[in-house]
Enzyme design. Structure first.
Site, PDB file in Angstrom:
ATOM      1  N   LYS A  35     -47.511 -37.954  40.773  1.00  0.00           N
ATOM      2  CA  LYS A  35     -48.887 -38.625  40.612  1.00  0.00           C
ATOM      3  C   LYS A  35     -48.845 -39.569  42.088  1.00  0.00           C
ATOM      4  CE  LYS A  35     -48.265 -38.993  35.698  1.00  0.00           C
ATOM      5  NZ  LYS A  35     -47.804 -39.938  34.833  1.00  0.00           N
ATOM      6  N   ARG A  73     -24.301 -28.124  42.096  1.00  0.00           N
ATOM      7  CA  ARG A  73     -23.063 -28.815  42.379  1.00  0.00           C
ATOM      8  C   ARG A  73     -23.296 -30.340  42.358  1.00  0.00           C
ATOM      9  NH1 ARG A  73     -22.862 -23.947  44.188  1.00  0.00           N
ATOM     10  NH2 ARG A  73     -24.906 -24.484  44.783  1.00  0.00           N
ATOM     11  N   THR A  74     -23.946 -30.879  43.081  1.00  0.00           N
ATOM     12  CA  THR A  74     -23.958 -32.384  43.508  1.00  0.00           C
ATOM     13  C   THR A  74     -24.383 -32.940  42.255  1.00  0.00           C
ATOM     14  OG1 THR A  74     -24.409 -31.846  45.586  1.00  0.00           O
ATOM     15  CG2 THR A  74     -24.500 -34.022  45.020  1.00  0.00           C
ATOM     16  N   HIS A 103     -24.086 -36.041  53.877  1.00  0.00           N
ATOM     17  CA  HIS A 103     -23.925 -35.711  52.461  1.00  0.00           C
ATOM     18  C   HIS A 103     -22.489 -36.114  52.406  1.00  0.00           C
ATOM     19  CE1 HIS A 103     -23.886 -33.552  48.898  1.00  0.00           C
ATOM     20  NE2 HIS A 103     -24.277 -32.685  49.199  1.00  0.00           N
ATOM     21  N   ARG A 161     -30.933 -37.593  46.092  1.00  0.00           N
ATOM     22  CA  ARG A 161     -31.020 -36.698  47.089  1.00  0.00           C
ATOM     23  C   ARG A 161     -32.397 -36.708  47.349  1.00  0.00           C
ATOM     24  NH1 ARG A 161     -28.651 -30.814  46.683  1.00  0.00           N
ATOM     25  NH2 ARG A 161     -26.752 -31.847  47.470  1.00  0.00           N
TER      26      ARG A 161
HETATM   27  N1   CP Z   1     -23.038 -28.554  48.067  1.00  0.00           N
HETATM   28  C1   CP Z   1     -24.177 -28.939  47.589  1.00  0.00           C
HETATM   29  O1   CP Z   1     -24.755 -29.887  47.803  1.00  0.00           O
HETATM   30  O2   CP Z   1     -24.465 -28.126  46.674  1.00  0.00           O
HETATM   31  P1   CP Z   1     -25.757 -28.393  45.764  1.00  0.00           P
HETATM   32  O3   CP Z   1     -27.197 -28.353  46.509  1.00  0.00           O
HETATM   33  O4   CP Z   1     -25.806 -27.263  44.710  1.00  0.00           O
HETATM   34  O5   CP Z   1     -25.671 -29.859  45.286  1.00  0.00           O
END
Ligand code: CP
Length: 314
Positions: free
Chosen positions: A86, A58-59, A136, A108
């Site tokens: 590496k 999603r993100t 998040h 992320r």
């Molecule tokens: N909600 C969320 O962060 O989903 P993903 O891990 O798929 O990005």
């Protein structure tokens, strides 16, 4: 109110006014996705790099769609397919992306604090797409935007967050955002999955799922992160579902219009039954759709702030 931050690293540091500005900006971008040509030129000539050290559906996709709807160029880097393999450090990777003239890095990372550390080392904007157990922010913003869209306002709402609170960056960002905007937040989980002292963040704690649901306007259900159960102390899947799973029977005792939310990915039959995930009260897919407008707003605001900072410096 003017947005002045070049980065979005979490909701803990944001004021109520800043949160409301992001929500208002999201509102204005939401309409773009309903057009036949779903694009505005707001970030034309800018480059957004999605730098992902952890899996995401999603993100990552949502940030890419958001950046493209703003007419930015987008580059996706998965750490597993990059020179990270590496031995390149996060800071070196970030500085090299900056040397390649990117404008925004969306990161992320599995380490809490990674986005903040990177933001201190580079001039480009950094947007936190989830760092360890820390925050998040865009997930919480899309959760809050969805709540506001459905229920009119956040002030005075009862929101229960159920599941693996201890390991959840989504829970932390939601707690910061919701409490600043005036919601009453209850967290519910087995004792082992509630961080000690969480009440000091202005939330109520219960281990009784029926109590968590009783007066809730919305329940945000989190994924059980069984992969983090190193000591075998978590309840088993069946035991968890029996004691904390959201079922139709449990919802029968809740408010009729309670909103069912989940950041995804869902483990059906563990956190909630399939019939709950797909029932009319569920706004889970609307959350995903709202993620695009939220991320358009965030990318737009940080890019604008960075440009202004540049003008001041030069
Ligand atoms: N909600 C969320 O962060 O989903 P993903 O891990 O798929 O990005």
């Amino acid at each position: 109110m003017t947005w002045t931050r070049k980065d979005l690293l979490g909701l803990e540091d944001l004021s109520k006014d800043e949160l409301e500005l992001i929500l208002a900006t999201t509102d204005s971008f939401k309409e773009v996705s309903t057009r036949e040509i779903k694009k505005v030129p707001a970030l034309r000539g800018k480059t957004v790099v999605n730098l992902f050290y952890e899996p995401s559906t999603r993100t990552r996709v949502s940030f890419e769609v958001a950046a493209k709807r703003l007419s930015a160029d987008v580059i996706n880097i998965s750490a597993g397919e990059s020179s990270v393999r590496k031995g390149e450090t996060l800071i070196d990777t970030g500085r090299n992306i900056e040397a390649l003239k990117a404008d925004i890095i969306v990161i992320r990372h599995n380490a809490s604090g990674a986005a903040t550390m990177l933001a201190r080392q580079v001039q480009v904007s950094v947007v936190n797409a989830g760092d360890g157990w820390h925050e998040h922010p865009t997930q919480a913003l899309l959760d809050i935007f969805t709540l506001k869209e459905k229920l009119g306002q956040i002030q005075g709402l009862n929101v229960s967050i159920v599941g693996d609170i201890a390991h959840s960056r989504v829970a932390r960002s939601n707690i910061w955002g919701l409490t600043k905007l005036g919601a009453r937040v209850t967290v519910c989980a087995p004792e082992i999955l509630i961080p000690p002292g969480i009440e000091q963040f202005g939330v109520s704690v219960t281990h009784d799922i029926d109590e968590a649901l009783r007066n809730a306007d919305a329940v945000n259900v989190l994924r059980m992160q069984f992969e983090r159960d190193e000591g075998g102390a978590f309840p088993g899947e069946l035991e968890y579902f029996k004691n904390f799973g959201i079922t139709k029977e449990r919802l029968a005792k809740a408010k009729k219009n309670i909103l069912i939310m989940h950041p995804g990915p869902i483990n059906r039959g563990i956190e909630m039954s399939s019939e709950v995930a797909d029932c009319p009260n569920s706004v889970i897919l609307e959350q995903v759709t709202n993620g695009i407008a939220v991320r358009m707003a965030v990318l737009f605001l940080v890019a604008q702030a960075r440009d202004k900072n540049h003008e001041t410096i030069n």
